[in-house]
Write a protein that holds these residues in place. Structure first.
Motif, PDB file in Angstrom:
ATOM      1  N   GLY A 120       0.786  -1.230   0.000  1.00  0.00           N
ATOM      2  CA  GLY A 120       0.000   0.000   0.000  1.00  0.00           C
ATOM      3  C   GLY A 120       0.811   1.269   0.000  1.00  0.00           C
ATOM      4  N   VAL A 121       2.081   1.179  -0.400  1.00  0.00           N
ATOM      5  CA  VAL A 121       2.944   2.361  -0.381  1.00  0.00           C
ATOM      6  C   VAL A 121       2.753   3.199  -1.642  1.00  0.00           C
ATOM      7  N   VAL A 122       2.655   2.545  -2.804  1.00  0.00           N
ATOM      8  CA  VAL A 122       2.481   3.249  -4.072  1.00  0.00           C
ATOM      9  C   VAL A 122       1.323   2.630  -4.835  1.00  0.00           C
ATOM     10  N   GLY A 123       0.821   3.386  -5.801  1.00  0.00           N
ATOM     11  CA  GLY A 123      -0.240   2.895  -6.648  1.00  0.00           C
ATOM     12  C   GLY A 123       0.302   2.096  -7.814  1.00  0.00           C
ATOM     13  N   PRO A 124      -0.578   1.585  -8.657  1.00  0.00           N
ATOM     14  CA  PRO A 124      -0.137   0.791  -9.809  1.00  0.00           C
ATOM     15  C   PRO A 124       0.559   1.653 -10.851  1.00  0.00           C
ATOM     16  N   ALA A 125       1.229   0.989 -11.769  1.00  0.00           N
ATOM     17  CA  ALA A 125       1.955   1.699 -12.827  1.00  0.00           C
ATOM     18  C   ALA A 125       0.977   2.432 -13.737  1.00  0.00           C
ATOM     19  N   GLU A 126       1.372   3.632 -14.178  1.00  0.00           N
ATOM     20  CA  GLU A 126       0.599   4.425 -15.137  1.00  0.00           C
ATOM     21  C   GLU A 126       1.532   4.867 -16.247  1.00  0.00           C
ATOM     22  N   GLY A 127       1.829   3.952 -17.157  1.00  0.00           N
ATOM     23  CA  GLY A 127       2.753   4.270 -18.232  1.00  0.00           C
ATOM     24  C   GLY A 127       4.150   4.540 -17.686  1.00  0.00           C
ATOM     25  N   SER A 128       4.781   5.624 -18.173  1.00  0.00           N
ATOM     26  CA  SER A 128       6.143   5.961 -17.752  1.00  0.00           C
ATOM     27  C   SER A 128       6.168   6.930 -16.573  1.00  0.00           C
ATOM     28  N   ARG A 129       4.996   7.299 -16.055  1.00  0.00           N
ATOM     29  CA  ARG A 129       4.956   8.246 -14.946  1.00  0.00           C
ATOM     30  C   ARG A 129       5.419   7.602 -13.649  1.00  0.00           C
ATOM     31  N   ALA A 130       5.889   8.449 -12.753  1.00  0.00           N
ATOM     32  CA  ALA A 130       6.224   7.955 -11.418  1.00  0.00           C
ATOM     33  C   ALA A 130       4.966   7.473 -10.725  1.00  0.00           C
ATOM     34  N   ARG A 131       5.106   6.476  -9.851  1.00  0.00           N
ATOM     35  CA  ARG A 131       3.945   5.937  -9.135  1.00  0.00           C
ATOM     36  C   ARG A 131       3.400   6.971  -8.143  1.00  0.00           C
ATOM     37  N   GLU A 132       2.102   6.940  -7.930  1.00  0.00           N
ATOM     38  CA  GLU A 132       1.498   7.764  -6.891  1.00  0.00           C
ATOM     39  C   GLU A 132       1.886   7.201  -5.529  1.00  0.00           C
ATOM     40  N   VAL A 133       2.388   8.052  -4.641  1.00  0.00           N
ATOM     41  CA  VAL A 133       2.773   7.628  -3.294  1.00  0.00           C
ATOM     42  C   VAL A 133       1.557   7.782  -2.387  1.00  0.00           C
ATOM     43  N   LEU A 134       1.165   6.700  -1.722  1.00  0.00           N
ATOM     44  CA  LEU A 134      -0.081   6.659  -0.964  1.00  0.00           C
ATOM     45  C   LEU A 134       0.122   6.828   0.532  1.00  0.00           C
ATOM     46  N   VAL A 135       1.374   6.950   0.969  1.00  0.00           N
ATOM     47  CA  VAL A 135       1.679   7.002   2.403  1.00  0.00           C
ATOM     48  C   VAL A 135       2.401   8.305   2.715  1.00  0.00           C
ATOM     49  N   ARG A 136       1.981   8.964   3.776  1.00  0.00           N
ATOM     50  CA  ARG A 136       2.625  10.203   4.209  1.00  0.00           C
ATOM     51  C   ARG A 136       3.913   9.875   4.982  1.00  0.00           C
ATOM     52  N   PRO A 137       4.878  10.792   4.983  1.00  0.00           N
ATOM     53  CA  PRO A 137       6.132  10.539   5.710  1.00  0.00           C
ATOM     54  C   PRO A 137       5.918  10.208   7.186  1.00  0.00           C
ATOM     55  N   ASP A 138       4.895  10.789   7.799  1.00  0.00           N
ATOM     56  CA  ASP A 138       4.652  10.530   9.223  1.00  0.00           C
ATOM     57  C   ASP A 138       4.303   9.067   9.489  1.00  0.00           C
ATOM     58  N   ASP A 139       3.804   8.376   8.458  1.00  0.00           N
ATOM     59  CA  ASP A 139       3.368   6.986   8.630  1.00  0.00           C
ATOM     60  C   ASP A 139       4.437   5.973   8.253  1.00  0.00           C
ATOM     61  N   LEU A 140       5.669   6.433   7.998  1.00  0.00           N
ATOM     62  CA  LEU A 140       6.750   5.532   7.616  1.00  0.00           C
ATOM     63  C   LEU A 140       6.981   4.420   8.641  1.00  0.00           C
ATOM     64  N   PRO A 141       7.046   4.707   9.966  1.00  0.00           N
ATOM     65  CA  PRO A 141       7.283   3.618  10.936  1.00  0.00           C
ATOM     66  C   PRO A 141       6.238   2.507  10.856  1.00  0.00           C
ATOM     67  N   VAL A 142       4.986   2.871  10.591  1.00  0.00           N
ATOM     68  CA  VAL A 142       3.926   1.865  10.487  1.00  0.00           C
ATOM     69  C   VAL A 142       4.177   0.957   9.296  1.00  0.00           C
ATOM     70  N   VAL A 143       4.569   1.552   8.173  1.00  0.00           N
ATOM     71  CA  VAL A 143       4.824   0.760   6.968  1.00  0.00           C
ATOM     72  C   VAL A 143       6.017  -0.165   7.173  1.00  0.00           C
ATOM     73  N   LEU A 144       7.071   0.335   7.802  1.00  0.00           N
ATOM     74  CA  LEU A 144       8.254  -0.504   8.038  1.00  0.00           C
ATOM     75  C   LEU A 144       7.902  -1.690   8.934  1.00  0.00           C
ATOM     76  N   ASP A 145       7.044  -1.467   9.924  1.00  0.00           N
ATOM     77  CA  ASP A 145       6.616  -2.572  10.786  1.00  0.00           C
ATOM     78  C   ASP A 145       5.860  -3.619   9.976  1.00  0.00           C
ATOM     79  N   LYS A 146       5.018  -3.164   9.045  1.00  0.00           N
ATOM     80  CA  LYS A 146       4.256  -4.107   8.214  1.00  0.00           C
ATOM     81  C   LYS A 146       5.176  -4.903   7.291  1.00  0.00           C
ATOM     82  N   ILE A 147       6.191  -4.237   6.748  1.00  0.00           N
ATOM     83  CA  ILE A 147       7.132  -4.941   5.867  1.00  0.00           C
ATOM     84  C   ILE A 147       7.890  -6.002   6.654  1.00  0.00           C
ATOM     85  N   ARG A 148       8.336  -5.648   7.852  1.00  0.00           N
ATOM     86  CA  ARG A 148       9.064  -6.609   8.679  1.00  0.00           C
ATOM     87  C   ARG A 148       8.189  -7.793   9.065  1.00  0.00           C
ATOM     88  N   ALA A 149       6.882  -7.513   9.223  1.00  0.00           N
ATOM     89  CA  ALA A 149       5.967  -8.596   9.592  1.00  0.00           C
ATOM     90  C   ALA A 149       5.400  -9.319   8.377  1.00  0.00           C
TER      91      ALA A 149
END
Length: 333
Positions: A297-326
């Motif tokens: 849930g960090v980025v959205g799907p590919a849209e051609g050659s564009r950069a992916r949409e980032v779905l997570v705010r910087p403040d929520d980084l620790p939560v995402v890292l915990d999910k990746i580790r788990a």
């Protein structure tokens, strides 16, 4: 006085991509130069012959704003004087300050640049003075093109072939050369490579009333291929770009995935080339990491050659890292 500390390779990265765009026309010596500027903690080099324009950028903290113009040949000589190899990359101290000018300039002192290498080499250059107006307005030109609506390009854009090799020096390893035509064939073309190069290309415009089929009818390829059964280009090439049926297990590359997540979330930029460059991995691996981040849930799907949409705010980084580790995948792969 302003001091800039650069590795020799960084000096080459600053100057090499713009040098091909500096004019060699002896009747227009004011364009046979490279403009070096510092603004807002970014060091830039710019060159143009009014047909193409190129600029590079190098972030550098603690810079005072300055701008000076040096001769094209002098800029090229800097790259010959200060060299680097895969094994050695000497550190440079670049000092911009007032220094004595040649006696024929009419002024005793003016802005100059002195470069000292840790190998003991030293070279100095003085500002050539008032630049051509294009060098004082280039930022406004580029800003206008960046803000231009992403309209479809005209049916065809024709470039002068002698100008094409100029862009070969722009991309760094792992970068793509991205070309953005305007809505008509007479609009300037915007050219980007990675995060360090931007350029403008004035096309040799076609008449706007020419139809695409009329242009294509003039090529002998149509006669050569007449009667051939057509193939669906999408089906023919899809295999090279197909995503795997299953997202790879992130367990083997957990640490790398955490680093990728941190980069994407903190920069708010979901780019394969950015991950490839910052993590020093291959393009395929960087793309695989982005696909894994879709599952978390960090980025959205590919849209051609564009950069992916980032779905997570910087403040929520620790939560995402915990999910990746788990290994808690939160989105459909």
């Amino acid at each position: 006085m302003t001091r800039i500390d650069l590795a020799t390779s960084e000096l080459h990265e600053l100057l090499t991509p713009v040098l091909p765009h500096a004019s060699t026309d002896k009747e227009r010596p004011e364009l046979g130069v490279v403009r070096i500027e510092a603004r807002g903690s970014v060091l830039s080099a710019v060159a143009s012959d009014r047909i193409t324009l190129a600029a590079t950028r190098h972030p550098a903290d603690g810079l005072d704003d300055f701008a000076l113009t040096i001769d094209r040949e002098d800029a090229a000589n800097l790259l010959k004087i200060f060299r680097h190899t895969k094994k050695t990359d000497p550190q440079l101290a670049i000092v911009v300050e007032e220094m004595p000018l040649p006696t024929d300039t009419g002024s005793a002192y003016g802005l100059g640049i002195r470069i000292d290498s840790e190998t003991g080499k030293r070279h100095s250059l003085t500002d050539l003075g008032d630049p051509d107006p294009i060098f004082t307005k280039w930022r406004s030109l580029v800003a206008k093109l960046l803000a231009r609506p992403a309209a479809p390009a005209s049916p065809a854009v024709v470039f002068s072939p002698w100008a094409t090799p100029r862009w070969s020096k722009a991309p760094r390893k792992g970068d793509y050369l991205q070309v953005f035509p305007g809505p008509t064939s007479k609009d300037p073309v915007l050219v980007l490579a990675g995060e360090s190069f931007i350029g403008v290309w004035m096309p040799a415009g076609l008449r706007d009333d020419m139809e695409p089929q009329a242009l294509l009818a003039g090529t002998p390829w149509q006669a050569d291929l007449e009667g051939m059964a057509t193939a669906d280009a999408g089906d023919l090439l899809a295999a090279a770009y197909e995503a795997p049926d299953q997202v790879p297990d992130p367990g083997a590359d957990r640490k790398l995935l955490e680093e990728a997540a941190e980069l994407v979330i903190t920069t708010q930029f979901g780019s394969t080339s950015m991950l490839q460059r910052r993590l020093r991995v291959g393009f395929a691996k960087a793309g695989q990491l982005l696909e894994l981040l879709v599952g978390f849930g960090v980025v959205g799907p590919a849209e051609g050659s564009r950069a992916r949409e980032v779905l997570v705010r910087p403040d929520d980084l620790p939560v995402v890292l915990d999910k990746i580790r788990a290994g808690e995948v939160t989105a459909d792969a």
